[in-house]
Design a protein around this motif. Structure first.
Motif, PDB file in Angstrom:
ATOM      1  N   ALA A 114       2.969   0.895   3.386  1.00 29.57           N
ATOM      2  CA  ALA A 114       2.698  -0.220   4.292  1.00 29.57           C
ATOM      3  C   ALA A 114       2.685  -1.525   3.518  1.00 29.57           C
ATOM      4  N   ILE A 115       3.014  -2.600   4.206  1.00 31.00           N
ATOM      5  CA  ILE A 115       2.878  -3.952   3.665  1.00 31.00           C
ATOM      6  C   ILE A 115       2.000  -4.739   4.625  1.00 31.00           C
ATOM      7  N   LEU A 116       0.950  -5.351   4.088  1.00 32.45           N
ATOM      8  CA  LEU A 116       0.089  -6.249   4.844  1.00 32.45           C
ATOM      9  C   LEU A 116       0.327  -7.665   4.340  1.00 32.45           C
ATOM     10  N   SER A 117       0.260  -8.640   5.250  1.00 30.93           N
ATOM     11  CA  SER A 117       0.557 -10.013   4.843  1.00 30.93           C
ATOM     12  C   SER A 117      -0.190 -11.009   5.703  1.00 30.93           C
ATOM     13  N   LYS A 118      -0.750 -12.037   5.058  1.00 32.05           N
ATOM     14  CA  LYS A 118      -1.341 -13.150   5.788  1.00 32.05           C
ATOM     15  C   LYS A 118      -0.262 -14.073   6.343  1.00 32.05           C
ATOM     16  N   LEU A 149       0.835  -1.198   0.000  1.00 33.86           N
ATOM     17  CA  LEU A 149       0.000   0.000   0.000  1.00 33.86           C
ATOM     18  C   LEU A 149       0.870   1.248   0.000  1.00 33.86           C
ATOM     19  N   GLN A 150       0.476   2.221  -0.798  1.00 35.64           N
ATOM     20  CA  GLN A 150       1.145   3.515  -0.809  1.00 35.64           C
ATOM     21  C   GLN A 150       0.167   4.589  -0.317  1.00 35.64           C
ATOM     22  N   GLU A 151       0.740   5.717   0.123  1.00 36.57           N
ATOM     23  CA  GLU A 151      -0.025   6.867   0.641  1.00 36.57           C
ATOM     24  C   GLU A 151      -0.892   6.453   1.832  1.00 36.57           C
ATOM     25  N   VAL A 152      -0.231   5.931   2.844  1.00 33.79           N
ATOM     26  CA  VAL A 152      -0.908   5.465   4.049  1.00 33.79           C
ATOM     27  C   VAL A 152      -0.568   6.411   5.201  1.00 33.79           C
ATOM     28  N   ASP A 153      -1.570   6.859   5.927  1.00 33.27           N
ATOM     29  CA  ASP A 153      -1.394   7.796   7.042  1.00 33.27           C
ATOM     30  C   ASP A 153      -1.333   7.068   8.383  1.00 33.27           C
ATOM     31  N   ARG A 154      -0.522   7.613   9.268  1.00 32.73           N
ATOM     32  CA  ARG A 154      -0.554   7.218  10.684  1.00 32.73           C
ATOM     33  C   ARG A 154      -0.608   8.505  11.503  1.00 32.73           C
ATOM     34  N   PHE A 155      -1.758   8.773  12.109  1.00 32.22           N
ATOM     35  CA  PHE A 155      -1.950   9.969  12.942  1.00 32.22           C
ATOM     36  C   PHE A 155      -1.618  11.248  12.164  1.00 32.22           C
ATOM     37  N   PHE A 156      -1.828  11.237  10.830  1.00 36.65           N
ATOM     38  CA  PHE A 156      -1.282  12.307  10.005  1.00 36.65           C
ATOM     39  C   PHE A 156      -1.999  13.632  10.190  1.00 36.65           C
ATOM     40  N   GLY A 157      -3.324  13.594  10.238  1.00 38.75           N
ATOM     41  CA  GLY A 157      -4.035  14.860  10.345  1.00 38.75           C
ATOM     42  C   GLY A 157      -5.529  14.671  10.193  1.00 38.75           C
ATOM     43  N   GLU A 158      -6.215  15.793  10.037  1.00 38.24           N
ATOM     44  CA  GLU A 158      -7.675  15.757   9.941  1.00 38.24           C
ATOM     45  C   GLU A 158      -8.151  15.018   8.695  1.00 38.24           C
ATOM     46  N   ARG A 159      -7.352  15.039   7.614  1.00 36.62           N
ATOM     47  CA  ARG A 159      -7.798  14.386   6.375  1.00 36.62           C
ATOM     48  C   ARG A 159      -8.077  12.904   6.572  1.00 36.62           C
ATOM     49  N   SER A 160      -7.383  12.280   7.540  1.00 34.98           N
ATOM     50  CA  SER A 160      -7.614  10.865   7.848  1.00 34.98           C
ATOM     51  C   SER A 160      -8.002  10.677   9.308  1.00 34.98           C
ATOM     52  N   ALA A 200       7.591   5.243   7.257  1.00 36.96           N
ATOM     53  CA  ALA A 200       7.187   6.653   7.131  1.00 36.96           C
ATOM     54  C   ALA A 200       8.194   7.393   6.266  1.00 36.96           C
ATOM     55  N   ASN A 201       7.713   8.009   5.203  1.00 37.87           N
ATOM     56  CA  ASN A 201       8.580   8.820   4.352  1.00 37.87           C
ATOM     57  C   ASN A 201       8.475  10.306   4.680  1.00 37.87           C
ATOM     58  N   ILE A 202       7.349  10.695   5.263  1.00 40.79           N
ATOM     59  CA  ILE A 202       7.159  12.054   5.763  1.00 40.79           C
ATOM     60  C   ILE A 202       6.734  11.944   7.216  1.00 40.79           C
ATOM     61  N   GLU A 203       7.367  12.740   8.078  1.00 42.94           N
ATOM     62  CA  GLU A 203       7.045  12.681   9.507  1.00 42.94           C
ATOM     63  C   GLU A 203       7.194  14.065  10.123  1.00 42.94           C
ATOM     64  N   TYR A 204       6.157  14.467  10.849  1.00 46.53           N
ATOM     65  CA  TYR A 204       6.168  15.741  11.558  1.00 46.53           C
ATOM     66  C   TYR A 204       5.931  15.487  13.037  1.00 46.53           C
ATOM     67  N   GLU A 205       6.611  16.278  13.856  1.00 46.13           N
ATOM     68  CA  GLU A 205       6.356  16.176  15.283  1.00 46.13           C
ATOM     69  C   GLU A 205       4.984  16.748  15.605  1.00 46.13           C
ATOM     70  N   ALA A 206       4.287  16.082  16.504  1.00 39.99           N
ATOM     71  CA  ALA A 206       2.970  16.568  16.930  1.00 39.99           C
ATOM     72  C   ALA A 206       3.127  17.804  17.812  1.00 39.99           C
ATOM     73  N   GLU A 207       2.192  18.730  17.714  1.00 35.19           N
ATOM     74  CA  GLU A 207       2.243  19.932  18.547  1.00 35.19           C
ATOM     75  C   GLU A 207       2.097  19.569  20.023  1.00 35.19           C
ATOM     76  N   ASN A 208       1.296  18.553  20.284  1.00 37.81           N
ATOM     77  CA  ASN A 208       1.123  18.048  21.645  1.00 37.81           C
ATOM     78  C   ASN A 208       2.151  16.949  21.887  1.00 37.81           C
ATOM     79  N   PRO A 209       3.097  17.139  22.814  1.00 36.92           N
ATOM     80  CA  PRO A 209       4.149  16.139  23.036  1.00 36.92           C
ATOM     81  C   PRO A 209       3.618  14.789  23.503  1.00 36.92           C
ATOM     82  N   ASP A 210       2.383  14.736  23.957  1.00 35.43           N
ATOM     83  CA  ASP A 210       1.788  13.468  24.389  1.00 35.43           C
ATOM     84  C   ASP A 210       1.187  12.690  23.219  1.00 35.43           C
ATOM     85  N   MET A 211       1.168  13.302  22.041  1.00 28.37           N
ATOM     86  CA  MET A 211       0.592  12.655  20.860  1.00 28.37           C
ATOM     87  C   MET A 211       1.693  12.090  19.973  1.00 28.37           C
TER      88      MET A 211
END
Length: 277
Positions: free
Chosen positions: A96-100, A45-56, A77-88
């Motif tokens: 991503a790769i998914l596999s049975k 899978l390409q273009e997969v978000d993890r905690f990225f923002g409101e869009r997802s 992760a190819n793009i990564e930004y620090e969260a404004e909230n340090p607890d996030m």
């Protein structure tokens, strides 16, 4: 004792556009249903978000899809930004790769960016995973490459250098952002077999996904092929297909690959945990 038949593995490559369909609606369940209905057992899978923002909706899409489909997961992760909230957790975007089958090892590789006067592309990457299938192992590389020619050429050279280090049968999949006649794709064909060309389906276009506009009679149809499944000499392809769906702006592609049984030393890596639905 009779020799066992070589395993047949259905693989998929799918740029999911973070779960946003051609209708502009975020619907990760729709994405999961496309994957599930394909019966693919290894998915890039390409273009997969993890905690990225409101869009997802700040969702960990990797964990969600893994749990929904009951699969092992790996992420880069190819793009990564620090969260404004340090607890996030940090905001991440990548592959991503998914596999049975168990994922014994994974590593993300950032492609070298090329500085250009008219602006730089986003950071691109290739996610590598070693996957155990019965008593065998294969290497899977999931790529999301640049739209810019010079960077694409360099990225393909880097992919070929990575795959040469693999000790296992190799599959390279992903969104290469280039049609088959581009020189970097031709270079891939010198080292790997394009599953769709092998099955004489070079016209299985993947972008943009079909969509009918409700306000007119205009229908958007795929006009180019920029998503690929390449495989090494230890495999053969039995079947390929591009799946018609509007769950993303790319069509997912699948291939049934037949793996020749070869004597291997099993990978000695810590396995990824499997998440269950």
């Amino acid at each position: 004792m009779k020799n066992r038949k070589p395993p047949i593995v259905k693989v998929m490559s799918f740029n999911i556009a973070h779960g946003s369909g051609m209708d502009g609606i975020l619907n990760l369940e729709r994405t999961a249903a496309v994957i599930e209905d394909s019966c693919a057992s290894i998915i890039a899978l390409q273009e997969v978000d993890r905690f990225f923002g409101e869009r997802s909706l700040f969702l960990d899409q990797v964990e969600w899809l893994g749990e929904r489909l009951g699969m092992f997961t790996a992420y880069g992760a190819n793009i990564e930004y620090e969260a404004e909230n340090p607890d996030m957790p940090n905001h991440q975007y990548g592959n991503a790769i998914l596999s049975k089958y168990p994922i014994a090892y994974s590593k993300n590789h950032h492609m070298t960016p090329v500085q250009q006067w008219y602006g730089n592309d986003e950071q691109r990457g290739v996610l590598e995973a070693v996957i155990e299938i019965d008593d065998m192992a294969i290497s899977v590389y999931n790529a999301h490459l640049s739209l810019k020619d010079e960077e694409l050429k360099l990225s393909v050279k880097e992919i070929l250098a990575l795959t040469q280090k693999s000790k296992f049968p190799t599959i390279v999949m992903g969104d290469f952002n280039a049609p088959p006649f581009y020189a970097p794709i031709q270079e891939m064909n010198c080292h790997f077999t394009d599953a769709f060309l092998k099955m004489k389906q070079g016209d299985a276009y993947t972008y943009p996904a079909p969509h009918s506009y409700s306000t007119s009679d205009v229908e958007l149809k795929p006009v180019t092929r920029i998503d690929y499944i390449f495989f090494g000499p230890e495999m053969e392809v039995a079947q390929t297909a591009a799946i018609l769906t509007d769950a993303s702006d790319h069509l997912p592609i699948v291939a049934d690959l037949v793996l020749a049984r070869t004597k291997q030393n099993k990978p000695n890596h810590k396995q990824h945990s499997k998440v269950k639905a």
